[in-house]
Design a protein around this motif. Structure first.
Motif, PDB file in Angstrom:
ATOM      1  N   TRP A  87       0.864  -1.168   0.000  1.00 31.57           N
ATOM      2  CA  TRP A  87       0.000   0.000   0.000  1.00 31.57           C
ATOM      3  C   TRP A  87       0.909   1.229   0.000  1.00 31.57           C
ATOM      4  CZ3 TRP A  87      -5.080  -0.171  -0.906  1.00 31.57           C
ATOM      5  CH2 TRP A  87      -5.749  -1.379  -0.689  1.00 31.57           C
ATOM      6  N   ILE A  88       0.585   2.161  -0.868  1.00 33.91           N
ATOM      7  CA  ILE A  88       1.312   3.420  -1.011  1.00 33.91           C
ATOM      8  C   ILE A  88       0.271   4.522  -1.011  1.00 33.91           C
ATOM      9  CG2 ILE A  88       2.758   4.787  -2.584  1.00 33.91           C
ATOM     10  CD1 ILE A  88       3.745   1.946  -3.636  1.00 33.91           C
ATOM     11  N   ARG A  89       0.541   5.635  -0.353  1.00 36.77           N
ATOM     12  CA  ARG A  89      -0.464   6.696  -0.292  1.00 36.77           C
ATOM     13  C   ARG A  89       0.094   8.019  -0.786  1.00 36.77           C
ATOM     14  NH1 ARG A  89      -1.254   7.488   6.290  1.00 36.77           N
ATOM     15  NH2 ARG A  89       0.822   8.366   6.720  1.00 36.77           N
ATOM     16  N   GLN A  90      -0.830   8.904  -1.116  1.00 35.69           N
ATOM     17  CA  GLN A  90      -0.474  10.222  -1.627  1.00 35.69           C
ATOM     18  C   GLN A  90      -1.451  11.239  -1.065  1.00 35.69           C
ATOM     19  OE1 GLN A  90      -0.535  10.691  -5.959  1.00 35.69           O
ATOM     20  NE2 GLN A  90       1.249  12.037  -5.795  1.00 35.69           N
ATOM     21  N   ALA A  91      -0.989  12.068  -0.140  1.00 39.19           N
ATOM     22  CA  ALA A  91      -1.826  13.130   0.402  1.00 39.19           C
ATOM     23  C   ALA A  91      -2.128  14.146  -0.694  1.00 39.19           C
ATOM     24  CB  ALA A  91      -1.130  13.804   1.576  1.00 39.19           C
ATOM     25  N   GLY A 125      -2.131  16.849  -3.237  1.00 37.32           N
ATOM     26  CA  GLY A 125      -1.109  17.783  -3.686  1.00 37.32           C
ATOM     27  C   GLY A 125       0.303  17.456  -3.245  1.00 37.32           C
ATOM     28  N   LYS A 126       0.494  16.267  -2.669  1.00 39.84           N
ATOM     29  CA  LYS A 126       1.808  15.897  -2.134  1.00 39.84           C
ATOM     30  C   LYS A 126       2.413  14.725  -2.905  1.00 39.84           C
ATOM     31  CE  LYS A 126       1.438  18.874   1.225  1.00 39.84           C
ATOM     32  NZ  LYS A 126       2.259  20.127   1.211  1.00 39.84           N
ATOM     33  N   GLY A 127       3.572  14.257  -2.431  1.00 38.74           N
ATOM     34  CA  GLY A 127       4.270  13.149  -3.070  1.00 38.74           C
ATOM     35  C   GLY A 127       3.801  11.788  -2.565  1.00 38.74           C
ATOM     36  N   LEU A 128       4.540  10.778  -2.956  1.00 42.59           N
ATOM     37  CA  LEU A 128       4.186   9.396  -2.660  1.00 42.59           C
ATOM     38  C   LEU A 128       4.858   8.930  -1.371  1.00 42.59           C
ATOM     39  CD1 LEU A 128       4.758   8.166  -6.307  1.00 42.59           C
ATOM     40  CD2 LEU A 128       2.531   8.392  -5.190  1.00 42.59           C
ATOM     41  N   GLU A 129       4.115   8.157  -0.585  1.00 37.76           N
ATOM     42  CA  GLU A 129       4.644   7.618   0.666  1.00 37.76           C
ATOM     43  C   GLU A 129       4.320   6.135   0.732  1.00 37.76           C
ATOM     44  OE1 GLU A 129       4.373   8.228   5.533  1.00 37.76           O
ATOM     45  OE2 GLU A 129       2.724   8.898   4.261  1.00 37.76           O
ATOM     46  N   TRP A 130       5.334   5.285   0.815  1.00 45.39           N
ATOM     47  CA  TRP A 130       5.105   3.856   1.018  1.00 45.39           C
ATOM     48  C   TRP A 130       4.539   3.640   2.422  1.00 45.39           C
ATOM     49  CZ3 TRP A 130       7.702   0.926   4.744  1.00 45.39           C
ATOM     50  CH2 TRP A 130       7.378  -0.449   4.736  1.00 45.39           C
ATOM     51  N   VAL A 131       3.517   2.787   2.519  1.00 51.68           N
ATOM     52  CA  VAL A 131       2.816   2.573   3.786  1.00 51.68           C
ATOM     53  C   VAL A 131       3.101   1.196   4.376  1.00 51.68           C
ATOM     54  CG1 VAL A 131       0.521   2.330   4.832  1.00 51.68           C
ATOM     55  CG2 VAL A 131       0.972   4.186   3.202  1.00 51.68           C
ATOM     56  N   SER A 132       2.946   0.143   3.548  1.00 50.45           N
ATOM     57  CA  SER A 132       3.047  -1.206   4.090  1.00 50.45           C
ATOM     58  C   SER A 132       3.324  -2.211   2.990  1.00 50.45           C
ATOM     59  CB  SER A 132       1.755  -1.576   4.828  1.00 50.45           C
ATOM     60  OG  SER A 132       1.882  -2.846   5.451  1.00 50.45           O
ATOM     61  N   VAL A 159      -4.982   9.567  -1.099  1.00 48.01           N
ATOM     62  CA  VAL A 159      -5.356   8.483  -2.013  1.00 48.01           C
ATOM     63  C   VAL A 159      -4.453   7.307  -1.682  1.00 48.01           C
ATOM     64  CG1 VAL A 159      -5.418   7.714  -4.409  1.00 48.01           C
ATOM     65  CG2 VAL A 159      -6.148  10.037  -3.819  1.00 48.01           C
ATOM     66  N   TYR A 160      -5.059   6.142  -1.491  1.00 49.34           N
ATOM     67  CA  TYR A 160      -4.314   4.932  -1.164  1.00 49.34           C
ATOM     68  C   TYR A 160      -4.284   4.031  -2.394  1.00 49.34           C
ATOM     69  CZ  TYR A 160      -4.105   6.187   3.734  1.00 49.34           C
ATOM     70  OH  TYR A 160      -3.817   6.822   4.929  1.00 49.34           O
ATOM     71  N   LEU A 177      -9.793   7.058  -2.227  1.00 50.14           N
ATOM     72  CA  LEU A 177      -9.579   8.245  -1.401  1.00 50.14           C
ATOM     73  C   LEU A 177     -10.089   8.023   0.013  1.00 50.14           C
ATOM     74  CD1 LEU A 177      -8.782  11.239  -1.062  1.00 50.14           C
ATOM     75  CD2 LEU A 177     -11.061  11.838  -1.924  1.00 50.14           C
ATOM     76  N   VAL A 178      -9.216   8.263   0.969  1.00 48.46           N
ATOM     77  CA  VAL A 178      -9.579   8.244   2.389  1.00 48.46           C
ATOM     78  C   VAL A 178      -9.480   9.672   2.917  1.00 48.46           C
ATOM     79  CG1 VAL A 178      -8.910   7.443   4.680  1.00 48.46           C
ATOM     80  CG2 VAL A 178      -8.777   5.887   2.719  1.00 48.46           C
TER      81      VAL A 178
END
Lengths: 115, 108
Positions: A36-40, A42-49, A92-93, A110-111
């Motif tokens: 799972w990777i998320r993106q707040a 207007g922001k960049g990508l963040e690996w989650v799990s 967005v996940y 979208l969460v």
């Protein structure tokens, strides 16, 4: 062809819970590492799990203890159980397959965490 | 955790021009496990380059990746209208996997 379809995103209050799903087709989930990777907004990508085929599991520090990744190979599906949600979890996940790099992505769900 | 710093933040170029995007890592990326992704507005990222220099399936040869250790480059030899997008680098050599903050390629 390879397809990943996420679902379950919603508006939830701070402190609430949500379960995301990712349905895979065109390949066997059991053969790949899944993430799972998320993106707040207007922001960049963040690996989650991450979960491997042998069920090795890793989490980003920002979600450790609150989020749980799981997979059901019989349903060819990936899940993310999210608890104690905070405003900064709004994003967005995406689910993504990896064998090294992330070679296939879903369209995202979208969460929104807001009171 | 490996921090990836991309530069510039925004690149203003015209169609047909060459784009050079930089990604610098805070420590050496194991086995050059560095990938590049393209993201169009409202869409999921798409894998362009893996292993620092190998093109993903279906990616045109106008895209090329180079570099090793801590310094990596994505080059687009001749910009097409559909190449104007945000580009991210990402390392998968060590956990946690991390992304750069992105470079936006905009039409001048």
């Amino acid at each position: 062809q390879v397809q990943l379809v996420e679902s379950g995103g919603d508006l939830v209050k701070p402190g609430g819970s949500l379960r995301l799903s990712c349905a895979a087709s065109g390949f066997a989930l059991s053969d790949y590492y899944m993430n799972w990777i998320r993106q707040a907004p207007g922001k960049g990508l963040e690996w989650v799990s991450h979960i491997s085929g042998s069920y090795d599991i890793y989490y980003a520090d920002s979600v450790k203890g609150r989020f749980t990744i799981s997979r059901d190979n019989t349903k060819n599906s990936l899940y993310l159980e999210m608890n104690s949600l905070r405003a900064d979890d709004t994003a967005v996940y995406y689910c993504a397959r990896n064998w090294g790099s992330f070679d296939s992505w879903g369209q995202g769900t979208l969460v929104t965490v807001s009171s | 955790e490996i921090v990836l710093t991309q530069s510039p933040g925004t690149l203003y170029l015209s169609p047909g021009e060459r784009a050079t995007l930089s990604c610098r890592a805070s420590q050496s990326v194991s086995s050059n496990y560095l990938a590049w992704y393209q993201q169009q507005p409202g869409q999921a990222p798409r894998l362009l380059i893996f292993g620092a220099s190998s093109r993903a399936t279906g990616i045109p040869d106008s895209f090329s990746g180079s570099g090793s250790g801590t310094d990596f480059t994505l080059t687009i030899s001749r910009l097409e209208p559909e190449d104007f997008a945000v580009y991210y680098c990402q390392q998968y050599g060590s956990s946690p996997w991390t992304f750069g903050q992105g470079t936006k390629v905009e039409i001048k």
